[in-house]
Design a protein around this motif. Structure first.
Motif, mmCIF file in Angstrom:
data_model
loop_
_atom_site.group_PDB
_atom_site.id
_atom_site.type_symbol
_atom_site.label_atom_id
_atom_site.label_comp_id
_atom_site.label_asym_id
_atom_site.label_seq_id
_atom_site.Cartn_x
_atom_site.Cartn_y
_atom_site.Cartn_z
ATOM 1 N N LYS B 68 0.832 -1.210 0.000
ATOM 2 C CA LYS B 68 0.000 0.000 0.000
ATOM 3 C C LYS B 68 0.862 1.253 0.000
ATOM 4 O O LYS B 68 0.553 2.232 -0.686
ATOM 5 N N LEU B 69 1.968 1.224 0.759
ATOM 6 C CA LEU B 69 2.865 2.381 0.763
ATOM 7 C C LEU B 69 3.444 2.603 -0.633
ATOM 8 O O LEU B 69 3.588 3.737 -1.090
ATOM 9 N N ALA C 12 -7.555 -6.789 -10.888
ATOM 10 C CA ALA C 12 -7.800 -7.845 -9.895
ATOM 11 C C ALA C 12 -6.795 -7.729 -8.760
ATOM 12 O O ALA C 12 -7.161 -7.808 -7.576
ATOM 13 N N ILE C 13 -5.509 -7.524 -9.118
ATOM 14 C CA ILE C 13 -4.484 -7.399 -8.075
ATOM 15 C C ILE C 13 -4.785 -6.197 -7.183
ATOM 16 O O ILE C 13 -4.689 -6.272 -5.949
ATOM 17 N N PHE C 14 -5.181 -5.091 -7.826
ATOM 18 C CA PHE C 14 -5.464 -3.870 -7.071
ATOM 19 C C PHE C 14 -6.622 -4.091 -6.104
ATOM 20 O O PHE C 14 -6.579 -3.680 -4.948
ATOM 21 N N TRP C 15 -7.665 -4.767 -6.589
ATOM 22 C CA TRP C 15 -8.837 -5.046 -5.738
ATOM 23 C C TRP C 15 -8.422 -5.901 -4.543
ATOM 24 O O TRP C 15 -8.770 -5.593 -3.395
ATOM 25 N N LEU C 16 -7.654 -6.985 -4.806
ATOM 26 C CA LEU C 16 -7.282 -7.881 -3.713
ATOM 27 C C LEU C 16 -6.401 -7.165 -2.700
ATOM 28 O O LEU C 16 -6.533 -7.358 -1.495
ATOM 29 N N MET C 26 -17.249 -10.595 -1.469
ATOM 30 C CA MET C 26 -16.260 -9.593 -1.879
ATOM 31 C C MET C 26 -15.673 -9.942 -3.238
ATOM 32 O O MET C 26 -15.510 -9.088 -4.115
ATOM 33 N N ILE C 27 -15.352 -11.245 -3.438
ATOM 34 C CA ILE C 27 -14.745 -11.647 -4.710
ATOM 35 C C ILE C 27 -15.710 -11.381 -5.860
ATOM 36 O O ILE C 27 -15.331 -10.844 -6.917
ATOM 37 N N SER C 28 -17.004 -11.712 -5.643
ATOM 38 C CA SER C 28 -17.942 -11.523 -6.758
ATOM 39 C C SER C 28 -18.171 -10.037 -7.029
ATOM 40 O O SER C 28 -18.259 -9.618 -8.186
ATOM 41 N N LEU C 29 -18.194 -9.237 -5.972
ATOM 42 C CA LEU C 29 -18.288 -7.783 -6.190
ATOM 43 C C LEU C 29 -17.084 -7.287 -6.971
ATOM 44 O O LEU C 29 -17.203 -6.447 -7.884
ATOM 45 N N GLY C 30 -15.905 -7.827 -6.636
ATOM 46 C CA GLY C 30 -14.687 -7.424 -7.341
ATOM 47 C C GLY C 30 -14.758 -7.765 -8.817
ATOM 48 O O GLY C 30 -14.445 -6.943 -9.684
ATOM 49 N N ILE C 31 -15.188 -9.015 -9.115
ATOM 50 C CA ILE C 31 -15.280 -9.425 -10.529
ATOM 51 C C ILE C 31 -16.269 -8.538 -11.265
ATOM 52 O O ILE C 31 -16.019 -8.100 -12.404
ATOM 53 N N LEU C 32 -17.372 -8.228 -10.590
ATOM 54 C CA LEU C 32 -18.381 -7.363 -11.205
ATOM 55 C C LEU C 32 -17.787 -5.997 -11.554
ATOM 56 O O LEU C 32 -17.958 -5.491 -12.676
ATOM 57 N N SER C 33 -17.053 -5.426 -10.602
ATOM 58 C CA SER C 33 -16.527 -4.081 -10.883
ATOM 59 C C SER C 33 -15.431 -4.127 -11.935
ATOM 60 O O SER C 33 -15.292 -3.187 -12.726
#
Lengths: 97, 114, 156
Positions: B68-69, C12-16, C26-33
Motif C-alpha cells: 500500500k505504501l 484484480a491485483i489492485f482489488w485484492l 467480496m470476490i464476486s463484487l470485485g469481478i463485477l466491478s
C-alpha cells in the motif's frame, strides 16, 4: 522518529497555509493548497503508523486521488474568465509586465 | 541485530525526509515568484515523500502495508508532475509572466534579479 | 486483447490488495466491478499501447534507476539554493527541441523534466517543449540532451 516527522510535516503545512494566505496571485494559492494536500497524505500515513493503525493508509490513497482531482478541477475552472480578473492578479501582472 | 539496523535506517530516512520537507516549505516562502516556488514544491513532492514513505516501509515489514505504501508513492510520483504542469500551463495561458534572469528581449520586459 | 487481459489482471491485483478479504461476496463484487471498468474502457476506446505501454516493460527499469539518481542530484542542488543562496538563482525559460517520435515518448520526456526539481515543462507542442528552470545551468544540461537520448532509446 515518527514524532519528529509529524512535527516537520505540520510545520510545512503551516508554511503552505501562510503562502496560501499571502498570495499574491491565484496560482500561488493553488500551488500552496496542492502542497498542503500532498502533505496531508503524508501526515495521514505517518499518523497511522504512530497510532499503530495501518488501515489509515487506505484513507491516504483516497485523499491523494481527491487532492489531484480538486487541483485539476480548480485549474480547469480558472481557464474561464471568472477568476481571471481578481485584483491581486491584475496587480501582479502589471508588476511583472 | 537485523531489527536495530532496520530501525536506524528507518530513522535516518525519516529524518532526511523531514528535513527535505521543511526545505521545501522554506523555499515556498522565500522564492520570489510562482514559477520558482513551483521548483521548491517539487522538492517536497518527489524526494521528501519518497524518503518518508521509504522510512515507513522499513518500520513495518508486513507485505500488505508495504504494497500500500508503494501504491501511495507511485501515485504521488505520477500525480505531482501532472499537477505542476497543469498549474504552470494555466498560469502562462492566463497571462502570468515568469520573472527571468536574462535581460528582457521584448517590450517592457520583466524585472531582472532582485 | 493483450491489453484487456493485462488491465483485468492489474485491476484484480489492485482489488485484492485494497480489500484483503476473500469471502464469496467480496470476490464476486470485485469481478463485477472489473467487468464494469473493462466495459467503460472499451467504450472510451482507451485500451491501447498508450494507456498500457507493455513494450516498454523491459527497458523501463534501467531508465528509472538513472532517473532516480538524477532526481536525487537535482534535489540536492535545489535544497542548497533554498537554504544558502536564494539570491543566486537564475530563472530562465527556453524552448527545447525533442527527438521522440511517439506520443508516449514525448510524455515520458516531459514528465521526467517536471519530476526533476529545478525544471518544469510548461508547454508541449509538436516537437518542442517550453521549459522553465530555476538555474540556467540545468537548461544547458537539458539542451546537451542526455535525458532526451535515453528516452528516445527507450521507445525504440
Amino acid at each position: 522518529m515518527l514524532t519528529a516527522a509529524i512535527i516537520a510535516i505540520l510545520v510545512v503545512m503551516i508554511m503552505a497555509i501562510t503562502r496560501a494566505i499571502m498570495g499574491p496571485t491565484l496560482y500561488d494559492r493553488i500551488l500552496a493548497v496542492n502542497m498542503f494536500g500532498t502533505k496531508t497524505v503524508l501526515l495521514i500515513s505517518v499518523l497511522g503508523f504512530a497510532m499503530g493503525r495501518p488501515e489509515f493508509l487506505d484513507i491516504a490513497i483516497v485523499y491523494a486521488l481527491i487532492n489531484f482531482i480538486s487541483v485539476i478541477a480548480v485549474l480547469r475552472h480558472s481557464d474561464k474568465s471568472i477568476f481571471k480578473t481578481t485584483q491581486a492578479d491584475k496587480k501582479s501582472m502589471q508588476r511583472h509586465s | 541485530m537485523m531489527d536495530i539496523i532496520m530501525n536506524i535506517s528507518s530513522a535516518v530516512f525519516l529524518l532526511i525526509g523531514s528535513f527535505l520537507c521543511v526545505s521545501g516549505g522554506v523555499g515556498i516562502l522565500r522564492f520570489p515568484d510562482l514559477f520558482t516556488r513551483m521548483h521548491a514544491a517539487g522538492v517536497t513532492d518527489t524526494l521528501a515523500s519518497a524518503m518518508i514513505l521509504t522510512g515507513l516501509m522499513l518500520q513495518n515489514p508486513d507485505g500488505l502495508v508495504i504494497l500500500k505504501l508503494i501504491i501511495i508513492l507511485l501515485m504521488t510520483l505520477f500525480i505531482s508532475p501532472t499537477a505542476s504542469h497543469a498549474l504552470a500551463r494555466a498560469a502562462m495561458i492566463n497571462g502570468l509572466k515568469p520573472m527571468l534572469d536574462k535581460p528582457a528581449d521584448h517590450e517592457g520586459g520583466m524585472s531582472s534579479k532582485t | 486483447m493483450r491489453h484487456t487481459v493485462y488491465l483485468s489482471l492489474m485491476l484484480a491485483i489492485f482489488w485484492l490488495l485494497n480489500s484483503g478479504h476473500f469471502s464469496l461476496l467480496m470476490i464476486s463484487l470485485g469481478i463485477l466491478s472489473i467487468f464494469f471498468v473493462l466495459y467503460i474502457a472499451h467504450r472510451m476506446d482507451v485500451l491501447d499501447h498508450e494507456s498500457q505501454p507493455l513494450h516498454l516493460t523491459l527497458k523501463l527499469p534501467a531508465y528509472l534507476v538513472w532517473l532516480i539518481k538524477e532526481i536525487i542530484l537535482s534535489n540536492i542542488t535545489v535544497v542548497k539554493h533554498i537554504w544558502f543562496d536564494n539570491k543566486a538563482i537564475s530563472p530562465a525559460m527556453q524552448v527545447i527541441n525533442i527527438s521522440q517520435a511517439t506520443d508516449v515518448g514525448k510524455v515520458i520526456y516531459a514528465n521526467s523534466i517536471t519530476l526533476t526539481p529545478g525544471t518544469v515543462s510548461v508547454e508541449l507542442e509538436g516537437g518542442k517543449i517550453t521549459v522553465h528552470a530555476l538555474l540556467s545551468e540545468s537548461l544547458k544540461k537539458l539542451e546537451a540532451g542526455e535525458m532526451d537520448r535515453r528516452v528516445t532509446e527507450l521507445e525504440k
